[in-house]
Design an enzyme around this catalytic site. Structure first.
Site, short mmCIF file in Angstrom:
data_model
loop_
_atom_site.label_atom_id
_atom_site.label_comp_id
_atom_site.label_asym_id
_atom_site.label_seq_id
_atom_site.Cartn_x
_atom_site.Cartn_y
_atom_site.Cartn_z
N MET A 1 0.06 -2.60 12.34
CA MET A 1 -0.46 -3.67 13.17
C MET A 1 -0.54 -3.39 14.54
O MET A 1 -0.47 -4.48 15.24
CB MET A 1 0.22 -5.32 12.63
CG MET A 1 -0.16 -5.62 11.24
SD MET A 1 -1.85 -5.39 10.83
CE MET A 1 -2.01 -6.05 9.19
N HIS B 1 -8.52 -1.18 5.85
CA HIS B 1 -8.70 -2.47 6.34
C HIS B 1 -9.25 -3.41 5.10
O HIS B 1 -10.22 -2.76 4.66
CB HIS B 1 -9.67 -2.46 7.45
CG HIS B 1 -9.82 -3.50 8.20
ND1 HIS B 1 -9.09 -4.14 9.37
CD2 HIS B 1 -10.96 -4.51 8.00
CE1 HIS B 1 -9.31 -5.30 9.50
NE2 HIS B 1 -10.33 -5.54 8.92
N ASN C 1 -7.21 4.93 8.33
CA ASN C 1 -6.82 3.43 8.42
C ASN C 1 -7.39 2.71 7.01
O ASN C 1 -8.55 3.16 6.79
CB ASN C 1 -7.08 2.62 9.50
CG ASN C 1 -6.53 1.17 9.50
OD1 ASN C 1 -5.45 0.92 8.95
ND2 ASN C 1 -7.44 0.29 9.90
N ASN D 1 0.75 -1.06 -0.15
CA ASN D 1 0.04 -0.03 0.03
C ASN D 1 0.76 1.24 0.00
O ASN D 1 0.43 2.35 -0.64
CB ASN D 1 -1.02 -0.03 1.15
CG ASN D 1 -2.24 -0.93 0.91
OD1 ASN D 1 -2.97 -0.22 0.08
ND2 ASN D 1 -2.42 -1.90 1.55
C1 GAR Z 1 -3.35 -4.50 3.95
O1 GAR Z 1 -4.31 -5.52 3.40
C2 GAR Z 1 -4.06 -3.55 4.86
O2 GAR Z 1 -5.27 -3.39 4.56
C3 GAR Z 1 -3.97 -4.58 5.94
O3 GAR Z 1 -2.67 -5.27 6.12
C4 GAR Z 1 -2.31 -5.31 4.74
C5 GAR Z 1 -0.81 -4.80 4.64
O4 GAR Z 1 -0.32 -4.90 3.31
N1 GAR Z 1 -4.23 -3.98 7.48
C6 GAR Z 1 -4.99 -4.53 8.19
O5 GAR Z 1 -5.14 -5.67 8.46
C7 GAR Z 1 -5.19 -3.46 9.53
N2 GAR Z 1 -6.02 -4.25 10.35
P1 GAR Z 1 0.82 -3.99 2.70
O6 GAR Z 1 2.13 -4.09 3.96
O7 GAR Z 1 1.41 -4.85 1.55
O8 GAR Z 1 0.50 -2.69 2.35
#
Ligand code: GAR
Length: 185
Positions: free
Chosen positions: A87, A106, A104, A14
């Site tokens: 996290m 999610h 955020n 992201n």
């Molecule tokens: C993403 O899918 C984000 O939405 C999720 O972690 C992933 C991070 O991926 N976030 C959560 O679950 C928050 N509760 P990335 O490091 O490749 O961006």
């Protein structure tokens, strides 16, 4: 243009999507990462985004490390904070310093499947529709007011991996778009 910070703990896909999205009407000037082994750190190097890495266990409490984070944010003149796979639960110290300014993303249609492994939770619950939510952060776990949601159909032949891929693809489009809109407020 105002300055924003991204918080991440892991891969940083992201973060990368945000950096690749072109003009977002703001400058991404700081990455905060709570995991010295996270690959998002290399991504920030590639884009020459200054990074502050910390380990929560080096501090006596959440309050102590969040005080340091607030200092870093203030030093960099940060107006908005975007969590992108960060996290950790945001505590009162950060929430009060950046009230209404922490966002955020999610990987589920909140309020369904908050917390960890939302994609796996939804997949194993065999829902027909899941999706992605962008929301304001409050004191709860994935409970703040919703800004944007996008639905994704779970097909019969979807595997956990194919669903993850679809969700990430949607996240990478949605988050930069919401970011550009919200920083104008
Ligand atoms: C993403 O899918 C984000 O939405 C999720 O972690 C992933 C991070 O991926 N976030 C959560 O679950 C928050 N509760 P990335 O490091 O490749 O961006």
């Amino acid at each position: 243009k105002i300055n924003v910070a991204v918080f991440a703990s892991g891969t940083g896909s992201n973060f990368e999507a945000i950096m690749e999205a072109g003009d977002l009407s703001c400058n991404i000037v700081l990455l905060i990462c709570d995991n010295p082994g996270a690959t998002v750190i290399q991504k920030a190097e590639k884009y020459q985004v200054p990074t502050f890495v910390f380990r929560s266990k080096d501090y006596v409490s959440k309050e102590e490390y969040e005080k340091v984070l607030v200092e870093k944010l203030k030093e960099a003149n940060i107006s908005w904070v975007f969590l992108a796979g960060y996290m950790r639960i945001i505590g009162p110290t950060l929430l009060e310093a950046y009230e209404g300014k922490i966002i955020n993303i999610h990987p589920s249609l909140l309020p369904d499947f908050p917390g960890k492994d939302a994609i796996g939770q939804a997949y194993h619950a065999r829902v027909k529709t899941t999706g992605v939510t962008v929301h304001y952060v409050d004191a709860g776990i994935d409970t703040g007011p919703i800004i944007a949601q996008e639905e994704i159909e779970v097909k019969e032949n979807d595997t956990l991996e194919s669903l993850e891929e679809k969700i990430h693809h949607v996240e990478h489009q949605l988050y930069p778009r919401v970011m550009k809109d919200i920083v104008k407020k």
